[in-house]
Design a protein around this motif. Sequence first.
Motif, PDB file in Angstrom:
ATOM      1  N   GLY A   1       0.810  -1.221   0.000  1.00 38.51           N
ATOM      2  CA  GLY A   1       0.000   0.000   0.000  1.00 38.51           C
ATOM      3  C   GLY A   1       0.836   1.260   0.000  1.00 38.51           C
ATOM      4  O   GLY A   1       2.060   1.211  -0.134  1.00 38.51           O
ATOM      5  N   CYS A   2       0.159   2.380   0.136  1.00 36.65           N
ATOM      6  CA  CYS A   2       0.890   3.649   0.263  1.00 36.65           C
ATOM      7  C   CYS A   2       0.183   4.522   1.289  1.00 36.65           C
ATOM      8  O   CYS A   2      -0.936   4.227   1.705  1.00 36.65           O
ATOM      9  N   GLY A   3       0.855   5.577   1.710  1.00 37.56           N
ATOM     10  CA  GLY A   3       0.333   6.438   2.770  1.00 37.56           C
ATOM     11  C   GLY A   3      -0.844   7.273   2.300  1.00 37.56           C
ATOM     12  O   GLY A   3      -1.052   7.489   1.104  1.00 37.56           O
ATOM     13  N   ARG A   4      -1.582   7.760   3.289  1.00 34.70           N
ATOM     14  CA  ARG A   4      -2.707   8.647   2.997  1.00 34.70           C
ATOM     15  C   ARG A   4      -2.157   9.987   2.493  1.00 34.70           C
ATOM     16  O   ARG A   4      -1.069  10.402   2.900  1.00 34.70           O
ATOM     17  N   VAL A   5      -2.881  10.621   1.601  1.00 33.26           N
ATOM     18  CA  VAL A   5      -2.423  11.900   1.049  1.00 33.26           C
ATOM     19  C   VAL A   5      -3.137  13.034   1.777  1.00 33.26           C
ATOM     20  O   VAL A   5      -4.362  13.137   1.717  1.00 33.26           O
ATOM     21  N   PHE A   6      -2.357  13.868   2.466  1.00 33.39           N
ATOM     22  CA  PHE A   6      -2.929  15.032   3.129  1.00 33.39           C
ATOM     23  C   PHE A   6      -2.651  16.277   2.283  1.00 33.39           C
ATOM     24  O   PHE A   6      -1.754  16.279   1.442  1.00 33.39           O
ATOM     25  N   GLN A   7      -3.371  17.310   2.523  1.00 34.22           N
ATOM     26  CA  GLN A   7      -3.197  18.618   1.849  1.00 34.22           C
ATOM     27  C   GLN A   7      -3.280  18.500   0.323  1.00 34.22           C
ATOM     28  O   GLN A   7      -2.662  19.299  -0.388  1.00 34.22           O
ATOM     29  N   ASP A   8      -4.004  17.482  -0.156  1.00 32.97           N
ATOM     30  CA  ASP A   8      -4.257  17.328  -1.584  1.00 32.97           C
ATOM     31  C   ASP A   8      -2.991  17.227  -2.451  1.00 32.97           C
ATOM     32  O   ASP A   8      -2.934  17.704  -3.573  1.00 32.97           O
ATOM     33  N   ASN A   9      -1.969  16.571  -1.899  1.00 30.97           N
ATOM     34  CA  ASN A   9      -0.694  16.439  -2.634  1.00 30.97           C
ATOM     35  C   ASN A   9      -0.644  15.177  -3.498  1.00 30.97           C
ATOM     36  O   ASN A   9       0.365  14.472  -3.488  1.00 30.97           O
ATOM     37  N   TYR A  10      -1.701  14.887  -4.225  1.00 37.50           N
ATOM     38  CA  TYR A  10      -1.746  13.623  -4.960  1.00 37.50           C
ATOM     39  C   TYR A  10      -0.627  13.485  -5.995  1.00 37.50           C
ATOM     40  O   TYR A  10       0.008  12.441  -6.112  1.00 37.50           O
ATOM     41  N   LEU A  11      -0.367  14.564  -6.720  1.00 35.81           N
ATOM     42  CA  LEU A  11       0.670  14.470  -7.749  1.00 35.81           C
ATOM     43  C   LEU A  11       2.050  14.265  -7.106  1.00 35.81           C
ATOM     44  O   LEU A  11       2.850  13.453  -7.583  1.00 35.81           O
ATOM     45  N   SER A  12       2.305  14.984  -6.007  1.00 37.96           N
ATOM     46  CA  SER A  12       3.583  14.805  -5.298  1.00 37.96           C
ATOM     47  C   SER A  12       3.723  13.367  -4.812  1.00 37.96           C
ATOM     48  O   SER A  12       4.783  12.753  -4.953  1.00 37.96           O
ATOM     49  N   MET A  13       2.644  12.840  -4.256  1.00 38.61           N
ATOM     50  CA  MET A  13       2.692  11.468  -3.741  1.00 38.61           C
ATOM     51  C   MET A  13       2.932  10.485  -4.885  1.00 38.61           C
ATOM     52  O   MET A  13       3.731   9.549  -4.750  1.00 38.61           O
ATOM     53  N   TYR A  14       2.270  10.721  -5.996  1.00 34.42           N
ATOM     54  CA  TYR A  14       2.437   9.843  -7.158  1.00 34.42           C
ATOM     55  C   TYR A  14       3.909   9.806  -7.584  1.00 34.42           C
ATOM     56  O   TYR A  14       4.490   8.735  -7.794  1.00 34.42           O
ATOM     57  N   TYR A  15       4.522  10.993  -7.675  1.00 35.81           N
ATOM     58  CA  TYR A  15       5.928  11.038  -8.092  1.00 35.81           C
ATOM     59  C   TYR A  15       6.861  10.427  -7.029  1.00 35.81           C
ATOM     60  O   TYR A  15       7.866   9.807  -7.379  1.00 35.81           O
ATOM     61  N   SER A  16       6.505  10.602  -5.771  1.00 32.88           N
ATOM     62  CA  SER A  16       7.328   9.978  -4.713  1.00 32.88           C
ATOM     63  C   SER A  16       7.288   8.454  -4.833  1.00 32.88           C
ATOM     64  O   SER A  16       8.309   7.783  -4.692  1.00 32.88           O
ATOM     65  N   ILE A  17       6.089   7.929  -5.127  1.00 27.02           N
ATOM     66  CA  ILE A  17       5.943   6.469  -5.292  1.00 27.02           C
ATOM     67  C   ILE A  17       6.724   5.991  -6.535  1.00 27.02           C
ATOM     68  O   ILE A  17       7.396   4.963  -6.502  1.00 27.02           O
ATOM     69  N   GLN A  18       6.635   6.774  -7.608  1.00 28.48           N
ATOM     70  CA  GLN A  18       7.386   6.408  -8.829  1.00 28.48           C
ATOM     71  C   GLN A  18       8.892   6.425  -8.555  1.00 28.48           C
ATOM     72  O   GLN A  18       9.640   5.583  -9.059  1.00 28.48           O
ATOM     73  N   LEU A  19       9.324   7.391  -7.761  1.00 25.95           N
ATOM     74  CA  LEU A  19      10.749   7.489  -7.427  1.00 25.95           C
ATOM     75  C   LEU A  19      11.203   6.243  -6.656  1.00 25.95           C
ATOM     76  O   LEU A  19      12.234   5.642  -6.973  1.00 25.95           O
ATOM     77  N   ILE A  20      10.413   5.858  -5.681  1.00 26.01           N
ATOM     78  CA  ILE A  20      10.767   4.658  -4.907  1.00 26.01           C
ATOM     79  C   ILE A  20      10.803   3.437  -5.836  1.00 26.01           C
ATOM     80  O   ILE A  20      11.693   2.596  -5.764  1.00 26.01           O
ATOM     81  N   ASN A  21       9.864   3.392  -6.756  1.00 28.90           N
ATOM     82  CA  ASN A  21       9.785   2.276  -7.712  1.00 28.90           C
ATOM     83  C   ASN A  21      11.034   2.181  -8.594  1.00 28.90           C
ATOM     84  O   ASN A  21      11.327   1.121  -9.158  1.00 28.90           O
ATOM     85  N   SER A  22      11.778   3.291  -8.718  1.00 33.85           N
ATOM     86  CA  SER A  22      12.957   3.300  -9.591  1.00 33.85           C
ATOM     87  C   SER A  22      14.217   2.812  -8.861  1.00 33.85           C
ATOM     88  O   SER A  22      15.281   2.697  -9.467  1.00 33.85           O
ATOM     89  N   PHE A  23      14.099   2.511  -7.576  1.00 35.45           N
ATOM     90  CA  PHE A  23      15.265   2.042  -6.827  1.00 35.45           C
ATOM     91  C   PHE A  23      15.546   0.565  -7.153  1.00 35.45           C
ATOM     92  O   PHE A  23      14.688  -0.125  -7.693  1.00 35.45           O
TER      93      PHE A  23
END
Length: 255
Positions: free
Chosen positions: A133-155
Amino acid sequence: MILTNVLALKDNYIWILYDKNNSCIIVDPGESNLVIKTIIQKKLNPQAILITHYHRDHVDGVKNIVKKYPKIIVFGPKKEKNYSIHQIVKGGDKIHLLENDIDVISTPGHTLNHISYYLKPYFFCGDTMFSAGCGRVFQDNYLSMYYSIQLINSFPDDTILCCSHEYTLSNLIFSMNFLPEDNNLKHYYRKVQKKIFLKKNIFPFYLYNEKKINIFLRTDDFILKKMMGFKKNKDSFEIFCYLRKNKDLFGAKRD
Ligand SMILES: [Zn+2]
């Protein structure tokens, strides 16, 4: 390097990483008693506390740990609240601890200034990702969260995710609503359920496994899109938002 965790509060993982000299760092101590007990039991010498974000279940133990070990240095992101730390760090910084450089990685989404810490192969990702899963998104940062998840996926595939909550079974049940016939999900669910029944630690969470069982890393997956009733060219970010918003309504997990 040896990694251990303390399962504290309701379902928080507090991470303790130590080297051959028994010097240790502590990540996101949401409470202090169990952490100090582990430090004493293992005869560790705490050097630093690393904070990913300032939610109480990640920082409430800091004060008591610093009181007990006054030489400890507390690192954390830019302050979102009036919270006292020793050194503010940001994405791109390096912290030299345990005779290693630890990379600070910007992973906004759960909170605006959320950061992660990477000391190969360990990726301390706070509330950005959980197993399945992934963390809940606060302050409507969906795009930031999406890119953070993609970044982790690139490791690298052998990266070990050190997330801050144990939500694996609930995440898998949510995922199986969309992918009831997915063998990877079914197999992992049975494995985790058995370990929990036997009171065994579910850890480690390898990224190569998450790529198979974490639907938030599979938002471009044709089968997932089809099972959700979307066309195969549906945007991966829209899939992510749809899943995350649905997850908010599923169960009462706060993070
Ligand atoms: Zn949080």
